[in-house]
Write an enzyme that holds these catalytic residues in place. Structure first.
Site, PDB file in Angstrom:
ATOM      1  N   LYS A  35       0.877  -1.177   0.000  1.00  0.00           N
ATOM      2  CA  LYS A  35       0.000   0.000   0.000  1.00  0.00           C
ATOM      3  C   LYS A  35       0.912   1.225   0.000  1.00  0.00           C
ATOM      4  O   LYS A  35       1.222   1.797   1.049  1.00  0.00           O
ATOM      5  CB  LYS A  35      -0.935  -0.049   1.214  1.00  0.00           C
ATOM      6  CG  LYS A  35      -2.182   0.797   1.036  1.00  0.00           C
ATOM      7  CD  LYS A  35      -3.245   0.426   2.041  1.00  0.00           C
ATOM      8  CE  LYS A  35      -4.347   1.458   2.119  1.00  0.00           C
ATOM      9  NZ  LYS A  35      -5.121   1.660   0.895  1.00  0.00           N
TER      10      LYS A  35
HETATM   11  N1  PMP Z   1      -7.870  -2.228  -2.914  1.00  0.00           N
HETATM   12  C1  PMP Z   1      -7.255  -1.043  -2.951  1.00  0.00           C
HETATM   13  C2  PMP Z   1      -6.463  -0.682  -4.158  1.00  0.00           C
HETATM   14  C3  PMP Z   1      -7.342  -0.170  -1.853  1.00  0.00           C
HETATM   15  O1  PMP Z   1      -6.721   1.008  -1.875  1.00  0.00           O
HETATM   16  C4  PMP Z   1      -8.110  -0.542  -0.736  1.00  0.00           C
HETATM   17  C5  PMP Z   1      -8.201   0.358   0.463  1.00  0.00           C
HETATM   18  N2  PMP Z   1      -8.930   1.515   0.218  1.00  0.00           N
HETATM   19  C6  PMP Z   1      -8.779  -1.779  -0.757  1.00  0.00           C
HETATM   20  C7  PMP Z   1      -8.606  -2.608  -1.858  1.00  0.00           C
HETATM   21  C8  PMP Z   1      -9.593  -2.239   0.396  1.00  0.00           C
HETATM   22  O2  PMP Z   1      -8.727  -2.580   1.451  1.00  0.00           O
HETATM   23  P1  PMP Z   1      -9.161  -2.415   2.975  1.00  0.00           P
HETATM   24  O3  PMP Z   1     -10.356  -3.254   3.173  1.00  0.00           O
HETATM   25  O4  PMP Z   1      -7.976  -2.888   3.738  1.00  0.00           O
HETATM   26  O5  PMP Z   1      -9.453  -0.964   3.175  1.00  0.00           O
END
Ligand code: PMP
Length: 286
Positions: free
Chosen positions: A149
């Site tokens: 991330k």
């Molecule tokens: N995919 C992407 C590309 C993201 O940036 C996110 C978070 N906004 C998610 C999936 C969802 O992840 P999470 O449930 O950990 O927020």
């Protein structure tokens, strides 16, 4: 508003980083978005673990322990009196010279912002969301893995622009093999013949924390789950579809590329999982 900058709570105006910070110059850094429910930081440990794994993958050594990061996050939420809100945790590479060499940077910057949250409109949860497939493919896992991330979200932003141009608030991204990956900021699920299906992490996706929680809740509720390869055809003929994400929670999808999903209304299992998820947010301790 009080921002935590390198362990100090400072006002918004004092919360600044150098124009030589490689987070700004190159998107060189990592981040997390975390929800706060009833004053508790939701699944904080999971987010902190992912943050440290993202940092490790890019050879960024976060200068404080994960326990200290957890405490600093809780302190920032408390200092801002946030009941229901959102935390943005950012660690940049720090200031350096104009060049990519990480050895010429120093002092990673640790930023914690606790704020309120802007959600998708309530109407979308009631009636479901329309989606399009973006032509921008998800980053190749051997180039910049989506598992990290990172502060470089241009891949997702380019796809999001396509969605915005088409009048949708999200957009589906395929991977370099043409398989379903994820949306620009959310993971994707379908239901087909009672089985809940979602791409596995090796499709080149971010392994969402909400995704993992929903998979767990589904299994506990006796709904069979599969992490599997999906192509767009699987999505077009799905009985139900929904997205998951920290901000989105669980959001129904009722059309993709002009194809109606199921009967074009949020499906019963989607609604049930949304309820189970809400109940989970009230139950889970920080
Ligand atoms: N995919 C992407 C590309 C993201 O940036 C996110 C978070 N906004 C998610 C999936 C969802 O992840 P999470 O449930 O950990 O927020």
């Amino acid at each position: 508003m009080k921002i935590s900058l390198n362990g100090q709570l400072v006002g918004k105006e004092q919360a600044v980083v150098s124009v030589f910070d490689h987070g700004l110059l190159y998107g060189d850094g990592v981040f997390e978005g975390i929800r706060v429910y009833g004053g508790k930081v939701f699944l904080l440990k999971d987010h902190i673990d992912r943050l440290y794994e993202s940092a490790k993958a890019i050879r960024l050594e976060i200068p404080i322990s994960s326990a200290a990061m957890i405490q600093a996050t809780k302190d920032t939420v408390a200092a801002n009196g946030i009941g229901d809100g959102y935390v943005r945790l950012v660690v940049t590479r720090g200031a350096g010279s104009l060049g990519l060499d990480i050895r010429r940077t120093s002092h990673p910057q640790i930023i914690i912002i606790a704020d309120t949250i802007t959600l998708y409109p309530a109407e979308i949860y009631e009636n479901g969301m329309n989606l399009i497939t973006a032509s921008t493919i998800r980053n190749h896992p051997a180039a910049c893995p989506a598992r990290i991330k990172s502060l470089n979200y241009l891949n997702n932003i380019l796809a999001k622009i396509e969605g915005t141009d088409a009048g949708t608030v999200e957009a589906l991204m395929l991977n370099h093999k043409g398989e379903v990956a994820e949306c620009t900021g959310d993971n994707i699920f379908i239901l087909k013949n009672g089985v809940l299906k979602t791409p596995s992490p090796d499709a080149g996706i971010l392994e969402g924390i909400t995704r993992n929680a929903v998979l767990r809740l589904a299994r506990e509720a006796g709904i069979p789950t599969q992490e599997t390869t999906l192509i767009r055809h699987d999505l077009y003929v799905a009985d139900e579809m929904f997205l998951t994400g920290t901000a989105a929670e669980v959001v129904p999808v009722v059309s993709l590329d002009g194809r109606k999903i199921g009967d074009g209304k949020p499906g019963p299992i989607t609604r049930r999982l949304l309820e189970l998820f809400h109940e989970f947010t009230r139950r889970v301790d920080a």
